[in-house]
Design a protein around this motif. Structure first.
Motif, PDB file in Angstrom:
ATOM      1  N   THR A  91       0.834  -1.205   0.000  1.00  0.00           N
ATOM      2  CA  THR A  91       0.000   0.000   0.000  1.00  0.00           C
ATOM      3  C   THR A  91       0.867   1.252   0.000  1.00  0.00           C
ATOM      4  O   THR A  91       0.622   2.198  -0.765  1.00  0.00           O
ATOM      5  CB  THR A  91      -0.935  -0.006   1.229  1.00  0.00           C
ATOM      6  N   THR A  92       1.904   1.246   0.810  1.00  0.00           N
ATOM      7  CA  THR A  92       2.830   2.376   0.863  1.00  0.00           C
ATOM      8  C   THR A  92       3.555   2.525  -0.466  1.00  0.00           C
ATOM      9  O   THR A  92       3.696   3.629  -1.000  1.00  0.00           O
ATOM     10  CB  THR A  92       3.842   2.182   2.005  1.00  0.00           C
ATOM     11  N   ARG A  93       3.993   1.413  -1.032  1.00  0.00           N
ATOM     12  CA  ARG A  93       4.663   1.444  -2.338  1.00  0.00           C
ATOM     13  C   ARG A  93       3.758   2.059  -3.396  1.00  0.00           C
ATOM     14  O   ARG A  93       4.169   2.949  -4.141  1.00  0.00           O
ATOM     15  CB  ARG A  93       5.049   0.025  -2.761  1.00  0.00           C
ATOM     16  N   ASP A  94       2.512   1.614  -3.451  1.00  0.00           N
ATOM     17  CA  ASP A  94       1.586   2.102  -4.463  1.00  0.00           C
ATOM     18  C   ASP A  94       1.299   3.594  -4.302  1.00  0.00           C
ATOM     19  O   ASP A  94       1.199   4.323  -5.291  1.00  0.00           O
ATOM     20  CB  ASP A  94       0.292   1.293  -4.432  1.00  0.00           C
ATOM     21  N   ALA A  95       1.203   4.071  -3.069  1.00  0.00           N
ATOM     22  CA  ALA A  95       0.962   5.503  -2.830  1.00  0.00           C
ATOM     23  C   ALA A  95       2.137   6.332  -3.318  1.00  0.00           C
ATOM     24  O   ALA A  95       1.961   7.418  -3.883  1.00  0.00           O
ATOM     25  CB  ALA A  95       0.709   5.750  -1.345  1.00  0.00           C
ATOM     26  N   HIS A  96       3.346   5.843  -3.122  1.00  0.00           N
ATOM     27  CA  HIS A  96       4.536   6.577  -3.568  1.00  0.00           C
ATOM     28  C   HIS A  96       4.658   6.610  -5.088  1.00  0.00           C
ATOM     29  O   HIS A  96       5.184   7.568  -5.652  1.00  0.00           O
ATOM     30  CB  HIS A  96       5.801   5.988  -2.943  1.00  0.00           C
ATOM     31  N   GLU A  97       4.165   5.587  -5.757  1.00  0.00           N
ATOM     32  CA  GLU A  97       4.242   5.577  -7.220  1.00  0.00           C
ATOM     33  C   GLU A  97       3.507   6.791  -7.794  1.00  0.00           C
ATOM     34  O   GLU A  97       4.026   7.509  -8.653  1.00  0.00           O
ATOM     35  CB  GLU A  97       3.658   4.291  -7.793  1.00  0.00           C
ATOM     36  N   GLY A  98       2.309   7.063  -7.296  1.00  0.00           N
ATOM     37  CA  GLY A  98       1.560   8.223  -7.764  1.00  0.00           C
ATOM     38  C   GLY A  98       2.226   9.531  -7.381  1.00  0.00           C
ATOM     39  O   GLY A  98       2.259  10.483  -8.164  1.00  0.00           O
ATOM     40  N   GLY A  99       2.778   9.605  -6.181  1.00  0.00           N
ATOM     41  CA  GLY A  99       3.460  10.814  -5.733  1.00  0.00           C
ATOM     42  C   GLY A  99       4.679  11.129  -6.572  1.00  0.00           C
ATOM     43  O   GLY A  99       4.868  12.273  -7.013  1.00  0.00           O
ATOM     44  N   TRP A 100       5.506  10.126  -6.816  1.00  0.00           N
ATOM     45  CA  TRP A 100       6.700  10.345  -7.639  1.00  0.00           C
ATOM     46  C   TRP A 100       6.316  10.691  -9.078  1.00  0.00           C
ATOM     47  O   TRP A 100       6.939  11.554  -9.707  1.00  0.00           O
ATOM     48  CB  TRP A 100       7.613   9.128  -7.613  1.00  0.00           C
ATOM     49  N   SER A 101       5.318  10.026  -9.619  1.00  0.00           N
ATOM     50  CA  SER A 101       4.908  10.307 -11.004  1.00  0.00           C
ATOM     51  C   SER A 101       4.497  11.763 -11.163  1.00  0.00           C
ATOM     52  O   SER A 101       4.919  12.437 -12.106  1.00  0.00           O
ATOM     53  CB  SER A 101       3.749   9.397 -11.426  1.00  0.00           C
ATOM     54  N   SER A 102       3.690  12.269 -10.243  1.00  0.00           N
ATOM     55  CA  SER A 102       3.258  13.664 -10.371  1.00  0.00           C
ATOM     56  C   SER A 102       4.406  14.626 -10.072  1.00  0.00           C
ATOM     57  O   SER A 102       4.521  15.674 -10.716  1.00  0.00           O
ATOM     58  CB  SER A 102       2.032  13.955  -9.509  1.00  0.00           C
ATOM     59  N   ALA A 103       5.301  14.293  -9.144  1.00  0.00           N
ATOM     60  CA  ALA A 103       6.463  15.150  -8.879  1.00  0.00           C
ATOM     61  C   ALA A 103       7.347  15.241 -10.121  1.00  0.00           C
ATOM     62  O   ALA A 103       7.816  16.327 -10.490  1.00  0.00           O
ATOM     63  CB  ALA A 103       7.259  14.624  -7.687  1.00  0.00           C
ATOM     64  N   LEU A 104       7.564  14.128 -10.785  1.00  0.00           N
ATOM     65  CA  LEU A 104       8.392  14.150 -11.993  1.00  0.00           C
ATOM     66  C   LEU A 104       7.696  14.897 -13.132  1.00  0.00           C
ATOM     67  O   LEU A 104       8.353  15.560 -13.937  1.00  0.00           O
ATOM     68  CB  LEU A 104       8.779  12.730 -12.403  1.00  0.00           C
ATOM     69  N   ASP A 105       6.364  14.842 -13.177  1.00  0.00           N
ATOM     70  CA  ASP A 105       5.634  15.665 -14.141  1.00  0.00           C
ATOM     71  C   ASP A 105       5.903  17.149 -13.873  1.00  0.00           C
ATOM     72  O   ASP A 105       6.091  17.929 -14.808  1.00  0.00           O
ATOM     73  CB  ASP A 105       4.131  15.392 -14.079  1.00  0.00           C
ATOM     74  N   HIS A 106       5.915  17.544 -12.598  1.00  0.00           N
ATOM     75  CA  HIS A 106       6.250  18.932 -12.235  1.00  0.00           C
ATOM     76  C   HIS A 106       7.657  19.287 -12.702  1.00  0.00           C
ATOM     77  O   HIS A 106       7.899  20.399 -13.186  1.00  0.00           O
ATOM     78  CB  HIS A 106       6.184  19.140 -10.717  1.00  0.00           C
TER      79      HIS A 106
END
Length: 114
Positions: A91-106
Motif C-alpha cells: 500500500t505504501t509502495r503504491d501511494a509513492h508511485e503516484g506521488g513520484w509520477s506527479s512530482a516528476l511531471d512537475h
C-alpha cells in the motif's frame, strides 16, 4: 520547491545538503492543511550520474526506504530513472508511485517553461 511534490500539495519547505552523509527535508502541505514531512540522508552522490538516499516520513521514521536516482545523457536531453524500494508494505509502495509520477511531471514542466 517547484516540483518536489504531488499535484494536490504545495511544497512549504525544502532543504538539501547534497553530499554523502548530508541530509534533506521536504514539507508538503495537502489541500486540507495537513503537512507531510519527509527527510533522509544521502548515501551516494555522483555528480550528473547518480543519487542514493534514504526516505522516511516524520510520522513513521521506522519505515525508512531507499531512493536511487540515475541520470544518463541522451543527446540534448537527460534520461532520469528513479527507483524507490524497501517499502514497509505494498500500500505504501503504491501511494509513492503516484506521488513520484506527479512530482516528476512537475519537474518536466519546469524545463518547458519559457
Amino acid at each position: 520547491m517547484q516540483w518536489m511534490r504531488p499535484y494536490e500539495t504545495t511544497c512549504v519547505h525544502a532543504e538539501a545538503d547534497v553530499r554523502v552523509g548530508g541530509r534533506f527535508r521536504v514539507i508538503m502541505r495537502a489541500p486540507d492543511g495537513e503537512d507531510h514531512d519527509v527527510s533522509g540522508q544521502y548515501l551516494e552522490v555522483v555528480p550528473d550520474t547518480r543519487l542514493v538516499f534514504t526516505w522516511a516520513w516524520r510520522s513513521t521514521p521506522e519505515r525508512e526506504s531507499l531512493v536511487t536516482v540515475m541520470l544518463r545523457a541522451e543527446g540534448n536531453a537527460t534520461e532520469l530513472t528513479l527507483r524507490h524500494e524497501r517499502f514497509f508494505d505494498e500500500t505504501t509502495r503504491d501511494a509513492h508511485e503516484g506521488g513520484w509520477s506527479s512530482a516528476l511531471d512537475h519537474l518536466v514542466e519546469q524545463f518547458r517553461r519559457p
